[in-house]
Motif scaffolding. Structure first.
Motif, PDB file in Angstrom:
ATOM      1  N   VAL A 100     -14.536   7.929 -24.770  1.00 27.46           N
ATOM      2  CA  VAL A 100     -14.391   7.661 -23.340  1.00 27.46           C
ATOM      3  C   VAL A 100     -14.060   6.193 -23.090  1.00 27.46           C
ATOM      4  O   VAL A 100     -14.476   5.306 -23.846  1.00 27.46           O
ATOM      5  N   GLY A 101     -13.293   5.963 -22.035  1.00 29.39           N
ATOM      6  CA  GLY A 101     -12.986   4.592 -21.632  1.00 29.39           C
ATOM      7  C   GLY A 101     -12.937   4.519 -20.124  1.00 29.39           C
ATOM      8  O   GLY A 101     -13.043   5.539 -19.418  1.00 29.39           O
ATOM      9  N   TYR A 102     -12.801   3.312 -19.616  1.00 30.58           N
ATOM     10  CA  TYR A 102     -12.682   3.130 -18.163  1.00 30.58           C
ATOM     11  C   TYR A 102     -11.643   2.038 -17.915  1.00 30.58           C
ATOM     12  O   TYR A 102     -11.669   0.983 -18.559  1.00 30.58           O
ATOM     13  N   SER A 103     -10.730   2.326 -17.007  1.00 33.99           N
ATOM     14  CA  SER A 103      -9.708   1.343 -16.661  1.00 33.99           C
ATOM     15  C   SER A 103      -9.438   1.446 -15.153  1.00 33.99           C
ATOM     16  O   SER A 103      -8.767   2.378 -14.709  1.00 33.99           O
ATOM     17  N   PRO A 104      -9.983   0.527 -14.383  1.00 34.15           N
ATOM     18  CA  PRO A 104      -9.861   0.660 -12.927  1.00 34.15           C
ATOM     19  C   PRO A 104      -8.424   0.505 -12.455  1.00 34.15           C
ATOM     20  O   PRO A 104      -7.650  -0.247 -13.042  1.00 34.15           O
ATOM     21  N   GLU A 105      -8.106   1.230 -11.398  1.00 34.60           N
ATOM     22  CA  GLU A 105      -6.764   1.104 -10.818  1.00 34.60           C
ATOM     23  C   GLU A 105      -6.804   0.058  -9.718  1.00 34.60           C
ATOM     24  O   GLU A 105      -7.745  -0.012  -8.957  1.00 34.60           O
ATOM     25  N   ARG A 106      -5.761  -0.770  -9.661  1.00 34.36           N
ATOM     26  CA  ARG A 106      -5.744  -1.856  -8.673  1.00 34.36           C
ATOM     27  C   ARG A 106      -4.510  -1.808  -7.791  1.00 34.36           C
ATOM     28  O   ARG A 106      -4.137  -2.807  -7.189  1.00 34.36           O
ATOM     29  N   ILE A 107      -3.850  -0.644  -7.732  1.00 38.03           N
ATOM     30  CA  ILE A 107      -2.638  -0.600  -6.906  1.00 38.03           C
ATOM     31  C   ILE A 107      -2.999  -0.717  -5.432  1.00 38.03           C
ATOM     32  O   ILE A 107      -4.136  -0.511  -5.027  1.00 38.03           O
ATOM     33  N   ASN A 108      -1.968  -1.004  -4.648  1.00 33.01           N
ATOM     34  CA  ASN A 108      -2.122  -1.275  -3.237  1.00 33.01           C
ATOM     35  C   ASN A 108      -1.100  -0.392  -2.510  1.00 33.01           C
ATOM     36  O   ASN A 108       0.086  -0.722  -2.498  1.00 33.01           O
ATOM     37  N   PRO A 109      -1.516   0.771  -1.975  1.00 32.71           N
ATOM     38  CA  PRO A 109      -0.527   1.702  -1.405  1.00 32.71           C
ATOM     39  C   PRO A 109       0.388   1.020  -0.383  1.00 32.71           C
ATOM     40  O   PRO A 109      -0.073   0.175   0.387  1.00 32.71           O
ATOM     41  N   LYS A 145      -3.847  -4.789 -16.187  1.00 37.59           N
ATOM     42  CA  LYS A 145      -4.739  -3.628 -16.239  1.00 37.59           C
ATOM     43  C   LYS A 145      -6.002  -4.002 -17.020  1.00 37.59           C
ATOM     44  O   LYS A 145      -5.919  -4.415 -18.184  1.00 37.59           O
ATOM     45  N   VAL A 146      -7.151  -3.855 -16.376  1.00 39.20           N
ATOM     46  CA  VAL A 146      -8.423  -4.064 -17.077  1.00 39.20           C
ATOM     47  C   VAL A 146      -8.726  -2.777 -17.846  1.00 39.20           C
ATOM     48  O   VAL A 146      -8.664  -1.685 -17.270  1.00 39.20           O
ATOM     49  N   VAL A 147      -9.009  -2.919 -19.152  1.00 40.83           N
ATOM     50  CA  VAL A 147      -9.298  -1.726 -19.952  1.00 40.83           C
ATOM     51  C   VAL A 147     -10.639  -1.902 -20.668  1.00 40.83           C
ATOM     52  O   VAL A 147     -11.051  -3.020 -20.973  1.00 40.83           O
ATOM     53  N   SER A 148     -11.301  -0.779 -20.896  1.00 43.12           N
ATOM     54  CA  SER A 148     -12.560  -0.836 -21.646  1.00 43.12           C
ATOM     55  C   SER A 148     -12.717   0.472 -22.400  1.00 43.12           C
ATOM     56  O   SER A 148     -12.109   1.485 -22.035  1.00 43.12           O
ATOM     57  N   GLY A 149     -13.534   0.440 -23.437  1.00 42.15           N
ATOM     58  CA  GLY A 149     -13.706   1.655 -24.246  1.00 42.15           C
ATOM     59  C   GLY A 149     -15.074   1.708 -24.870  1.00 42.15           C
ATOM     60  O   GLY A 149     -15.803   0.711 -24.911  1.00 42.15           O
ATOM     61  N   GLN A 150     -15.388   2.913 -25.374  1.00 43.61           N
ATOM     62  CA  GLN A 150     -16.721   3.168 -25.941  1.00 43.61           C
ATOM     63  C   GLN A 150     -16.981   2.346 -27.203  1.00 43.61           C
ATOM     64  O   GLN A 150     -18.115   2.028 -27.500  1.00 43.61           O
ATOM     65  N   ASN A 151     -15.921   2.042 -27.950  1.00 39.15           N
ATOM     66  CA  ASN A 151     -16.072   1.149 -29.109  1.00 39.15           C
ATOM     67  C   ASN A 151     -14.743   0.394 -29.310  1.00 39.15           C
ATOM     68  O   ASN A 151     -13.766   0.663 -28.616  1.00 39.15           O
ATOM     69  N   ASP A 152     -14.742  -0.543 -30.245  1.00 38.40           N
ATOM     70  CA  ASP A 152     -13.571  -1.429 -30.408  1.00 38.40           C
ATOM     71  C   ASP A 152     -12.301  -0.659 -30.773  1.00 38.40           C
ATOM     72  O   ASP A 152     -11.209  -0.970 -30.307  1.00 38.40           O
ATOM     73  N   GLU A 153     -12.492   0.352 -31.617  1.00 40.07           N
ATOM     74  CA  GLU A 153     -11.323   1.111 -32.082  1.00 40.07           C
ATOM     75  C   GLU A 153     -10.681   1.865 -30.903  1.00 40.07           C
ATOM     76  O   GLU A 153      -9.457   1.867 -30.736  1.00 40.07           O
ATOM     77  N   VAL A 154     -11.540   2.464 -30.084  1.00 38.52           N
ATOM     78  CA  VAL A 154     -11.054   3.221 -28.927  1.00 38.52           C
ATOM     79  C   VAL A 154     -10.431   2.264 -27.902  1.00 38.52           C
ATOM     80  O   VAL A 154      -9.367   2.541 -27.337  1.00 38.52           O
ATOM     81  N   LEU A 155     -11.082   1.125 -27.724  1.00 43.73           N
ATOM     82  CA  LEU A 155     -10.542   0.120 -26.788  1.00 43.73           C
ATOM     83  C   LEU A 155      -9.132  -0.278 -27.214  1.00 43.73           C
ATOM     84  O   LEU A 155      -8.231  -0.420 -26.395  1.00 43.73           O
ATOM     85  N   ASP A 156      -8.952  -0.418 -28.512  1.00 46.52           N
ATOM     86  CA  ASP A 156      -7.651  -0.821 -29.026  1.00 46.52           C
ATOM     87  C   ASP A 156      -6.579   0.223 -28.712  1.00 46.52           C
ATOM     88  O   ASP A 156      -5.469  -0.106 -28.292  1.00 46.52           O
TER      89      ASP A 156
END
Ligand SMILES: NC(=O)c1ccc[n+]([C@@H]2O[C@H](COP(=O)([O-])OP(=O)(O)OC[C@H]3O[C@@H](n4cnc5c(N)ncnc54)[C@H](O)[C@@H]3O)[C@@H](O)[C@H]2O)c1
Length: 426
Positions: A146-155, A167-178
Protein backbone atom coordinates in the motif's frame (compact mmCIF):
# COMPACT_ATOMS: atom_id res chain seq x y z
CA UNK A 1 5.79 -1.92 -16.58
CA UNK A 2 3.01 -1.87 -13.98
CA UNK A 3 -0.59 -2.30 -15.23
CA UNK A 4 -2.59 0.62 -13.91
CA UNK A 5 -6.14 0.58 -12.61
CA UNK A 6 -7.89 3.73 -11.37
CA UNK A 7 -10.82 3.51 -8.95
CA UNK A 8 -13.06 6.59 -8.97
CA UNK A 9 -13.10 8.58 -12.22
CA UNK A 10 -14.08 12.02 -10.95
CA UNK A 11 -12.30 15.38 -10.97
CA UNK A 12 -9.11 13.70 -9.73
CA UNK A 13 -9.30 10.17 -11.08
CA UNK A 14 -10.13 10.93 -14.70
CA UNK A 15 -7.33 13.43 -15.51
CA UNK A 16 -4.88 11.07 -13.83
CA UNK A 17 -6.17 8.03 -15.74
CA UNK A 18 -5.99 10.03 -18.97
CA UNK A 19 -2.39 11.05 -18.32
CA UNK A 20 -1.34 7.45 -17.74
CA UNK A 21 -3.60 6.35 -20.60
CA UNK A 22 -1.54 8.39 -23.06
CA UNK A 23 1.42 6.11 -22.34
CA UNK A 24 -0.12 2.75 -21.52
CA UNK A 25 -3.36 0.85 -21.14
CA UNK A 26 -5.39 1.84 -18.06
CA UNK A 27 -8.41 0.18 -16.45
CA UNK A 28 -10.81 2.90 -15.28
CA UNK A 29 -13.29 1.65 -12.67
CA UNK A 30 -16.22 3.59 -11.21
CA UNK A 31 -19.45 2.52 -9.49
CA UNK A 32 -21.43 5.21 -11.31
CA UNK A 33 -22.77 3.53 -14.46
CA UNK A 34 -23.84 6.84 -15.99
CA UNK A 35 -20.38 8.23 -15.65
CA UNK A 36 -18.89 5.12 -17.26
CA UNK A 37 -21.37 5.30 -20.16
CA UNK A 38 -20.61 8.99 -20.72
CA UNK A 39 -16.86 8.40 -20.65
CA UNK A 40 -17.21 5.54 -23.12
CA UNK A 41 -18.94 8.02 -25.43
CA UNK A 42 -16.08 10.48 -24.94
CA UNK A 43 -17.91 12.95 -22.74
CA UNK A 44 -16.49 14.28 -19.44
CA UNK A 45 -19.11 16.30 -17.58
CA UNK A 46 -16.51 17.73 -15.15
CA UNK A 47 -14.90 19.56 -18.12
CA UNK A 48 -11.45 18.57 -16.88
CA UNK A 49 -10.66 16.54 -20.01
CA UNK A 50 -11.66 17.61 -23.51
CA UNK A 51 -13.24 15.06 -25.86
CA UNK A 52 -10.19 15.18 -28.16
CA UNK A 53 -7.90 14.25 -25.25
CA UNK A 54 -10.21 11.49 -24.09
CA UNK A 55 -9.96 10.00 -27.55
CA UNK A 56 -6.18 9.99 -27.42
CA UNK A 57 -6.00 7.75 -24.36
CA UNK A 58 -6.12 4.01 -23.93
CA UNK A 59 -8.57 3.51 -21.06
CA UNK A 60 -11.11 0.73 -20.72
CA UNK A 61 -13.98 2.07 -18.64
CA UNK A 62 -15.72 -0.44 -16.45
CA UNK A 63 -18.02 -1.06 -13.50
CA UNK A 64 -16.89 -4.68 -13.37
CA UNK A 65 -14.51 -5.59 -10.55
CA UNK A 66 -13.13 -8.57 -12.45
CA UNK A 67 -11.57 -6.12 -14.92
CA UNK A 68 -9.76 -4.38 -12.07
CA UNK A 69 -8.02 -7.63 -11.12
CA UNK A 70 -5.91 -7.32 -14.27
CA UNK A 71 -4.12 -4.32 -12.76
CA UNK A 72 -1.12 -4.62 -10.46
CA UNK A 73 -1.00 -0.92 -9.57
CA UNK A 74 -4.39 0.30 -8.36
CA UNK A 75 -4.93 4.00 -7.61
CA UNK A 76 -7.94 4.99 -5.51
CA UNK A 77 -9.38 8.48 -6.01
CA UNK A 78 -12.86 8.42 -4.50
CA UNK A 79 -14.53 11.28 -2.58
CA UNK A 80 -13.82 11.93 1.09
CA UNK A 81 -16.71 14.15 2.21
CA UNK A 82 -17.92 15.08 5.69
CA UNK A 83 -21.24 14.16 7.29
CA UNK A 84 -23.88 16.51 8.74
CA UNK A 85 -21.86 16.69 11.98
CA UNK A 86 -18.83 17.87 10.01
CA UNK A 87 -16.97 14.67 10.68
CA UNK A 88 -15.18 12.53 8.07
CA UNK A 89 -17.51 10.32 6.07
CA UNK A 90 -15.27 7.45 5.02
CA UNK A 91 -18.09 5.47 3.37
CA UNK A 92 -16.88 5.96 -0.25
CA UNK A 93 -13.26 5.30 0.74
CA UNK A 94 -14.10 2.15 2.67
CA UNK A 95 -16.51 1.08 -0.09
CA UNK A 96 -13.70 1.45 -2.61
CA UNK A 97 -11.31 -0.42 -0.28
CA UNK A 98 -13.85 -3.23 -0.13
CA UNK A 99 -14.02 -3.37 -3.94
CA UNK A 100 -10.25 -3.26 -4.29
CA UNK A 101 -9.96 -5.96 -1.61
CA UNK A 102 -12.21 -8.21 -3.69
CA UNK A 103 -10.25 -7.41 -6.84
CA UNK A 104 -6.99 -8.27 -5.06
CA UNK A 105 -8.08 -11.90 -4.71
CA UNK A 106 -7.43 -12.47 -8.42
CA UNK A 107 -4.88 -9.70 -8.94
CA UNK A 108 -1.17 -10.54 -9.38
CA UNK A 109 0.79 -11.13 -6.15
CA UNK A 110 2.59 -7.97 -5.06
CA UNK A 111 -0.06 -5.61 -6.43
CA UNK A 112 0.34 -2.10 -5.08
CA UNK A 113 -2.68 -0.05 -3.98
CA UNK A 114 -2.12 3.71 -3.80
CA UNK A 115 -4.70 5.95 -2.17
CA UNK A 116 -4.98 9.50 -3.49
CA UNK A 117 -8.09 10.68 -1.63
CA UNK A 118 -7.51 13.41 0.96
CA UNK A 119 -7.67 11.93 4.48
CA UNK A 120 -6.37 12.50 8.00
CA UNK A 121 -3.01 11.03 8.99
CA UNK A 122 -3.54 7.38 9.78
CA UNK A 123 -6.57 6.70 7.56
CA UNK A 124 -4.71 4.58 5.00
CA UNK A 125 -3.08 2.28 7.53
CA UNK A 126 -5.72 2.26 10.26
CA UNK A 127 -8.94 2.34 8.21
CA UNK A 128 -8.24 1.21 4.64
CA UNK A 129 -5.69 -1.58 5.07
CA UNK A 130 -7.92 -3.64 7.43
CA UNK A 131 -10.74 -3.50 4.83
CA UNK A 132 -8.38 -4.49 2.00
CA UNK A 133 -7.15 -7.42 4.08
CA UNK A 134 -10.64 -8.49 5.14
CA UNK A 135 -12.07 -8.61 1.62
CA UNK A 136 -9.01 -10.11 -0.02
CA UNK A 137 -8.06 -12.55 2.70
CA UNK A 138 -4.50 -11.39 2.02
CA UNK A 139 -1.86 -9.67 4.14
CA UNK A 140 -0.71 -6.12 3.44
CA UNK A 141 3.06 -5.82 3.30
CA UNK A 142 3.37 -9.47 2.23
CA UNK A 143 0.82 -10.38 -0.46
CA UNK A 144 0.04 -6.84 -1.59
CA UNK A 145 1.42 -3.40 -0.74
CA UNK A 146 0.00 0.00 0.00
CA UNK A 147 1.03 3.59 -0.63
CA UNK A 148 -0.43 7.06 -0.41
CA UNK A 149 0.03 9.92 -2.85
CA UNK A 150 -2.20 12.95 -2.33
CA UNK A 151 -3.70 14.70 -5.32
CA UNK A 152 -3.10 18.43 -5.57
CA UNK A 153 -4.92 19.38 -8.75
CA UNK A 154 -7.04 22.49 -8.90
CA UNK A 155 -10.23 22.00 -10.97
CA UNK A 156 -10.67 24.54 -13.72
CA UNK A 157 -6.93 25.32 -13.66
CA UNK A 158 -5.37 24.40 -17.00
CA UNK A 159 -1.87 25.56 -15.95
CA UNK A 160 -1.28 23.63 -12.72
CA UNK A 161 -2.18 20.13 -13.85
CA UNK A 162 -1.58 16.55 -12.79
CA UNK A 163 1.65 16.50 -14.82
CA UNK A 164 2.99 19.86 -13.70
CA UNK A 165 2.50 19.63 -9.93
CA UNK A 166 5.18 17.87 -7.85
CA UNK A 167 3.66 14.62 -6.63
CA UNK A 168 4.18 13.64 -2.99
CA UNK A 169 4.55 9.85 -2.80
CA UNK A 170 4.81 7.43 0.09
CA UNK A 171 4.85 3.68 0.54
CA UNK A 172 4.72 0.88 3.06
CA UNK A 173 8.45 0.21 2.66
CA UNK A 174 11.41 1.58 0.68
CA UNK A 175 11.10 -0.91 -2.15
CA UNK A 176 7.41 -0.14 -2.66
CA UNK A 177 8.06 3.59 -2.38
CA UNK A 178 10.62 3.25 -5.14
CA UNK A 179 8.14 1.52 -7.46
CA UNK A 180 5.41 4.08 -6.67
CA UNK A 181 7.82 6.96 -7.28
CA UNK A 182 8.88 5.50 -10.64
CA UNK A 183 5.30 4.95 -11.79
CA UNK A 184 4.39 8.58 -11.08
CA UNK A 185 7.71 9.89 -12.42
CA UNK A 186 6.82 8.30 -15.75
CA UNK A 187 4.02 10.84 -16.21
CA UNK A 188 4.48 13.71 -13.74
CA UNK A 189 6.99 15.99 -15.45
CA UNK A 190 7.39 18.10 -12.30
CA UNK A 191 8.77 15.05 -10.50
CA UNK A 192 7.98 13.44 -7.16
CA UNK A 193 8.73 14.14 -3.51
CA UNK A 194 9.33 10.97 -1.49
CA UNK A 195 7.68 11.42 1.90
CA UNK A 196 9.23 9.49 4.77
CA UNK A 197 5.99 7.68 5.62
CA UNK A 198 2.37 7.28 4.58
CA UNK A 199 1.22 9.37 7.56
CA UNK A 200 3.60 12.21 6.62
CA UNK A 201 2.16 12.28 3.09
CA UNK A 202 -1.41 12.21 4.42
CA UNK A 203 -0.70 15.04 6.85
CA UNK A 204 1.11 17.12 4.20
CA UNK A 205 -1.96 17.19 1.98
CA UNK A 206 -4.49 17.96 4.65
CA UNK A 207 -2.41 20.82 6.07
CA UNK A 208 -2.03 22.42 2.62
CA UNK A 209 -5.76 23.00 2.41
CA UNK A 210 -6.06 23.83 6.11
CA UNK A 211 -3.45 26.54 5.66
CA UNK A 212 -5.43 28.06 2.79
CA UNK A 213 -8.66 27.87 4.74
CA UNK A 214 -7.24 29.60 7.82
CA UNK A 215 -5.61 32.32 5.72
CA UNK A 216 -8.82 33.01 3.81
CA UNK A 217 -10.66 33.13 7.15
CA UNK A 218 -8.18 35.76 8.33
CA UNK A 219 -8.85 37.81 5.18
CA UNK A 220 -12.59 37.42 5.73
CA UNK A 221 -12.22 38.68 9.27
CA UNK A 222 -10.14 41.59 8.00
CA UNK A 223 -12.86 42.32 5.40
CA UNK A 224 -15.47 42.43 8.17
CA UNK A 225 -13.32 44.86 10.18
CA UNK A 226 -12.65 47.03 7.10
CA UNK A 227 -16.35 47.13 6.30
CA UNK A 228 -17.17 48.31 9.82
CA UNK A 229 -14.40 50.91 9.58
CA UNK A 230 -15.79 52.11 6.25
CA UNK A 231 -12.66 51.28 4.24
CA UNK A 232 -12.29 49.22 1.06
CA UNK A 233 -10.63 45.84 1.78
CA UNK A 234 -9.31 45.63 -1.79
CA UNK A 235 -7.51 48.95 -1.40
CA UNK A 236 -6.10 47.85 1.96
CA UNK A 237 -4.81 44.57 0.51
CA UNK A 238 -3.37 46.34 -2.52
CA UNK A 239 -1.34 48.57 -0.21
CA UNK A 240 -0.32 45.74 2.16
CA UNK A 241 0.80 43.53 -0.74
CA UNK A 242 3.61 45.96 -1.51
CA UNK A 243 5.48 44.44 1.46
CA UNK A 244 7.65 41.54 0.28
CA UNK A 245 6.44 39.06 2.88
CA UNK A 246 2.73 39.88 2.95
CA UNK A 247 0.82 36.73 1.92
CA UNK A 248 -1.54 37.22 -1.02
CA UNK A 249 -4.80 35.73 0.21
CA UNK A 250 -8.20 37.28 -0.56
CA UNK A 251 -11.48 37.21 1.30
CA UNK A 252 -14.33 35.18 -0.20
CA UNK A 253 -16.72 32.28 -0.01
CA UNK A 254 -15.04 28.98 0.80
CA UNK A 255 -17.02 26.10 -0.66
CA UNK A 256 -16.31 22.93 -2.58
CA UNK A 257 -15.14 19.60 -1.33
CA UNK A 258 -11.53 20.44 -0.52
CA UNK A 259 -10.73 23.64 1.37
CA UNK A 260 -14.04 23.78 3.22
CA UNK A 261 -13.97 20.07 4.04
CA UNK A 262 -10.39 18.84 4.51
CA UNK A 263 -9.70 20.86 7.70
CA UNK A 264 -12.45 18.84 9.39
CA UNK A 265 -10.46 15.67 8.67
CA UNK A 266 -7.53 17.20 10.52
CA UNK A 267 -9.62 18.53 13.41
CA UNK A 268 -11.31 15.14 13.76
CA UNK A 269 -7.94 13.45 14.13
CA UNK A 270 -6.68 16.19 16.45
CA UNK A 271 -9.66 15.69 18.76
CA UNK A 272 -9.18 11.95 18.67
CA UNK A 273 -5.62 12.58 19.81
CA UNK A 274 -6.84 14.77 22.66
CA UNK A 275 -6.13 18.21 21.22
CA UNK A 276 -8.88 20.75 20.64
CA UNK A 277 -7.85 22.74 17.55
CA UNK A 278 -8.79 26.37 18.12
CA UNK A 279 -7.34 28.29 15.17
CA UNK A 280 -8.51 25.80 12.54
CA UNK A 281 -12.06 25.54 13.86
CA UNK A 282 -12.52 29.26 14.37
CA UNK A 283 -11.30 29.78 10.79
CA UNK A 284 -13.91 27.28 9.64
CA UNK A 285 -16.62 29.08 11.61
CA UNK A 286 -15.71 32.45 10.08
CA UNK A 287 -15.72 31.05 6.54
CA UNK A 288 -18.97 29.14 7.02
CA UNK A 289 -20.65 32.26 8.35
CA UNK A 290 -19.70 34.50 5.42
CA UNK A 291 -22.87 33.95 3.33
CA UNK A 292 -25.01 35.19 6.25
CA UNK A 293 -22.82 38.24 6.81
CA UNK A 294 -22.64 39.14 3.13
CA UNK A 295 -26.42 38.76 2.72
CA UNK A 296 -27.11 41.08 5.64
CA UNK A 297 -24.61 43.65 4.24
CA UNK A 298 -26.29 43.48 0.81
CA UNK A 299 -29.76 44.02 2.24
CA UNK A 300 -28.63 46.88 4.50
CA UNK A 301 -26.89 48.61 1.60
CA UNK A 302 -29.94 48.24 -0.65
CA UNK A 303 -32.27 49.66 2.01
CA UNK A 304 -29.92 52.52 2.91
CA UNK A 305 -29.84 53.54 -0.74
CA UNK A 306 -33.61 53.60 -1.02
CA UNK A 307 -34.05 50.33 -2.90
CA UNK A 308 -36.93 48.08 -1.99
CA UNK A 309 -36.17 44.52 -1.01
CA UNK A 310 -39.47 42.63 -0.59
CA UNK A 311 -40.25 40.68 -3.76
CA UNK A 312 -37.64 42.62 -5.78
CA UNK A 313 -35.49 40.82 -8.33
CA UNK A 314 -31.70 40.95 -8.05
CA UNK A 315 -29.30 39.38 -10.55
CA UNK A 316 -26.79 36.88 -9.21
CA UNK A 317 -23.76 35.74 -11.24
CA UNK A 318 -21.98 32.48 -10.47
CA UNK A 319 -23.23 29.56 -8.45
CA UNK A 320 -20.46 26.96 -8.70
CA UNK A 321 -18.04 26.59 -5.80
CA UNK A 322 -15.24 28.22 -7.76
CA UNK A 323 -14.47 29.95 -11.05
CA UNK A 324 -14.29 28.22 -14.45
CA UNK A 325 -15.53 24.90 -13.11
CA UNK A 326 -19.03 23.37 -13.34
CA UNK A 327 -18.90 21.80 -9.86
CA UNK A 328 -21.92 22.78 -7.77
CA UNK A 329 -21.24 20.53 -4.79
CA UNK A 330 -20.89 22.30 -1.43
CA UNK A 331 -21.06 25.69 -3.08
CA UNK A 332 -21.40 28.58 -0.65
CA UNK A 333 -23.02 30.70 -3.38
CA UNK A 334 -26.20 28.74 -2.77
CA UNK A 335 -26.08 29.58 0.95
CA UNK A 336 -25.86 33.24 -0.03
CA UNK A 337 -28.82 32.87 -2.39
CA UNK A 338 -30.86 31.23 0.39
CA UNK A 339 -29.93 33.96 2.89
CA UNK A 340 -30.95 36.68 0.42
CA UNK A 341 -34.26 34.95 -0.23
CA UNK A 342 -34.96 34.88 3.51
CA UNK A 343 -35.02 38.70 3.34
CA UNK A 344 -37.67 38.52 0.61
CA UNK A 345 -35.43 39.18 -2.40
CA UNK A 346 -36.14 37.34 -5.64
CA UNK A 347 -32.68 36.10 -6.63
CA UNK A 348 -32.30 35.51 -10.38
CA UNK A 349 -29.29 33.27 -10.88
CA UNK A 350 -27.03 32.89 -13.90
CA UNK A 351 -24.03 30.58 -14.17
CA UNK A 352 -22.25 30.10 -17.47
CA UNK A 353 -20.44 26.95 -16.31
CA UNK A 354 -23.00 25.04 -14.23
CA UNK A 355 -25.43 22.46 -15.54
CA UNK A 356 -28.99 23.77 -15.09
CA UNK A 357 -30.45 20.30 -14.51
CA UNK A 358 -27.96 19.72 -11.70
CA UNK A 359 -28.71 23.15 -10.16
CA UNK A 360 -32.39 22.27 -10.10
CA UNK A 361 -31.81 18.78 -8.79
CA UNK A 362 -29.31 19.69 -6.07
CA UNK A 363 -30.70 23.04 -4.88
CA UNK A 364 -34.03 23.65 -6.64
CA UNK A 365 -32.52 26.72 -8.32
CA UNK A 366 -33.66 27.60 -11.87
CA UNK A 367 -30.62 28.94 -13.68
CA UNK A 368 -31.40 31.71 -16.17
CA UNK A 369 -29.56 32.39 -19.40
CA UNK A 370 -27.98 35.82 -19.76
CA UNK A 371 -30.65 37.04 -22.18
CA UNK A 372 -33.34 36.17 -19.63
CA UNK A 373 -31.90 38.57 -17.03
CA UNK A 374 -33.58 41.96 -16.71
CA UNK A 375 -32.19 45.24 -15.46
CA UNK A 376 -32.38 45.42 -11.65
CA UNK A 377 -31.12 47.49 -8.72
CA UNK A 378 -28.50 44.96 -7.74
CA UNK A 379 -25.97 42.75 -9.46
CA UNK A 380 -24.26 40.25 -7.18
CA UNK A 381 -21.07 38.70 -8.50
CA UNK A 382 -20.35 35.59 -6.46
CA UNK A 383 -18.00 33.69 -8.77
CA UNK A 384 -15.55 35.18 -11.23
CA UNK A 385 -15.95 32.95 -14.31
CA UNK A 386 -13.78 33.90 -17.28
CA UNK A 387 -16.92 34.79 -19.28
CA UNK A 388 -17.97 37.38 -16.68
CA UNK A 389 -14.54 39.00 -16.76
CA UNK A 390 -14.41 39.06 -20.57
CA UNK A 391 -17.93 40.41 -20.97
CA UNK A 392 -17.94 42.62 -17.87
CA UNK A 393 -19.40 45.62 -19.68
CA UNK A 394 -22.42 43.72 -20.97
CA UNK A 395 -23.19 42.27 -17.52
CA UNK A 396 -22.95 45.75 -16.00
CA UNK A 397 -25.70 46.80 -18.42
CA UNK A 398 -28.00 44.75 -16.17
CA UNK A 399 -27.65 47.29 -13.34
CA UNK A 400 -30.04 50.24 -13.12
CA UNK A 401 -28.52 53.74 -13.33
CA UNK A 402 -28.63 54.12 -9.53
CA UNK A 403 -28.14 50.43 -8.77
CA UNK A 404 -25.47 48.69 -6.70
CA UNK A 405 -22.90 46.12 -7.75
CA UNK A 406 -22.04 43.65 -4.98
CA UNK A 407 -18.70 42.30 -6.02
CA UNK A 408 -17.54 39.48 -3.77
CA UNK A 409 -14.54 38.61 -5.92
CA UNK A 410 -13.11 42.09 -6.52
CA UNK A 411 -13.75 41.95 -10.28
CA UNK A 412 -15.19 45.42 -10.74
CA UNK A 413 -13.50 48.75 -10.14
CA UNK A 414 -15.08 52.14 -9.54
CA UNK A 415 -14.10 53.27 -13.06
CA UNK A 416 -16.43 50.61 -14.50
CA UNK A 417 -19.50 52.26 -12.96
CA UNK A 418 -21.95 54.89 -14.17
CA UNK A 419 -22.09 58.14 -12.21
CA UNK A 420 -24.87 57.20 -9.77
CA UNK A 421 -24.10 53.53 -9.43
CA UNK A 422 -22.48 52.21 -6.27
CA UNK A 423 -19.93 49.46 -5.65
CA UNK A 424 -19.76 47.15 -2.63
CA UNK A 425 -16.77 44.87 -2.36
CA UNK A 426 -15.96 42.30 0.29
N1 LIG B 1 -11.60 17.84 -6.87
C1 LIG B 1 -10.50 18.40 -6.41
O1 LIG B 1 -10.20 19.52 -6.64
C2 LIG B 1 -9.52 17.64 -5.57
C3 LIG B 1 -8.20 18.09 -5.53
C4 LIG B 1 -7.29 17.37 -4.76
C5 LIG B 1 -7.73 16.26 -4.04
N2 LIG B 1 -9.04 15.89 -4.09
C6 LIG B 1 -9.42 14.70 -3.34
O2 LIG B 1 -9.50 13.62 -4.25
C7 LIG B 1 -10.56 12.74 -3.89
C8 LIG B 1 -11.53 12.57 -5.04
O3 LIG B 1 -12.16 13.80 -5.29
P1 LIG B 1 -12.94 14.12 -6.64
O4 LIG B 1 -13.16 15.58 -6.65
O5 LIG B 1 -12.25 13.48 -7.79
O6 LIG B 1 -14.30 13.36 -6.37
P2 LIG B 1 -15.49 13.17 -7.44
O7 LIG B 1 -16.71 13.17 -6.64
O8 LIG B 1 -15.33 14.10 -8.58
O9 LIG B 1 -15.23 11.74 -8.07
C9 LIG B 1 -15.22 10.60 -7.38
C10 LIG B 1 -15.61 9.45 -8.29
O10 LIG B 1 -15.53 8.31 -7.47
C11 LIG B 1 -16.64 7.47 -7.74
N3 LIG B 1 -16.87 6.62 -6.59
C12 LIG B 1 -17.48 6.92 -5.43
N4 LIG B 1 -17.47 5.86 -4.60
C13 LIG B 1 -16.84 4.88 -5.27
C14 LIG B 1 -16.51 3.54 -4.96
N5 LIG B 1 -16.82 3.00 -3.79
N6 LIG B 1 -15.88 2.81 -5.89
C15 LIG B 1 -15.55 3.35 -7.08
N7 LIG B 1 -15.83 4.60 -7.43
C16 LIG B 1 -16.45 5.36 -6.54
C17 LIG B 1 -17.76 8.43 -8.03
O11 LIG B 1 -18.79 7.80 -8.77
C18 LIG B 1 -17.04 9.53 -8.81
O12 LIG B 1 -17.08 9.31 -10.19
C19 LIG B 1 -11.18 13.34 -2.63
O13 LIG B 1 -10.56 12.78 -1.50
C20 LIG B 1 -10.81 14.80 -2.73
O14 LIG B 1 -10.75 15.40 -1.46
C21 LIG B 1 -9.93 16.53 -4.87
Amino acid sequence: MRKIGVVGLGYVGLPMAVTFGKKQHVIGFDINENRIEELKKGYDRTEEVEAANLEKTDISYTTNLDDLSQADFIIVAVPTPINEHKQPNLAPLLGASQSVGKALVNAPKGTIVVFESTVYPGATEEDCIPVLEKYSGLKAGEDFFVGYSPERINPGDKVNTFESIIKVVSGQNDEVLDIIAKVYESVVTAGVHRASSIKVAEAAKVIENTQRDVNIALMNEIAIICSKAGIDTNEVLKAARTKWNFLDFRPGLVGGHCIGVDPYYLTYKAQELGHHPEVILSGRRINDNMPKLIASDIVQKLLKNGHEVQGKAVNFLGMTFKENCPDLRNTKAVDLINELEKYGLNVVVNDVEADSKEAKQLYDVDLKAKDELEVSNALIIAVQHEDYIKNKASYLELVSDDGIIFDIKGMISKQDLKENQKLWRL
